[in-house]
Write a protein that holds these residues in place. Structure first.
Motif: not given
Length: 76
Positions: A8-21, A52-66
């Motif tokens: 695994i190349n850690p630089e290419r790993v994307e997670t479902n967690i976003i931190y922002f201020k 912190r915003a997190v997506t998971h299995l119950d969050v659809s692409e449509n939910d993310i767009e909303k």
């Protein structure tokens, strides 16, 4: 740790967690959390202005767009 046979190349790993201020004048993290919740978007305040915003299995692409639309409206 490492798993034999997997590379695994850690630089290419994307997670479902976003931190922002919060950077909106006159707003703090608590207000942002409350306003987003009123609009159906749930996020967490970590500390200070860090959120912190997190997506998971119950969050659809449509939910993310909303959620993106809600953020745009709230922060514009």
């Amino acid at each position: 740790g490492e798993i034999p046979g997997i590379e695994i190349n850690p630089e290419r790993v994307e997670t479902n967690i976003i931190y922002f201020k919060v950077k909106k004048r006159g707003w703090d993290a608590r207000r942002v959390v409350e306003e987003l919740k009123k609009r159906g978007v749930l996020i967490l305040r970590i500390q200070g202005s860090l959120l912190r915003a997190v997506t998971h299995l119950d969050v659809s692409e449509n939910d993310i767009e909303k959620a993106i639309l809600v953020f745009k409206k709230l922060f514009s």
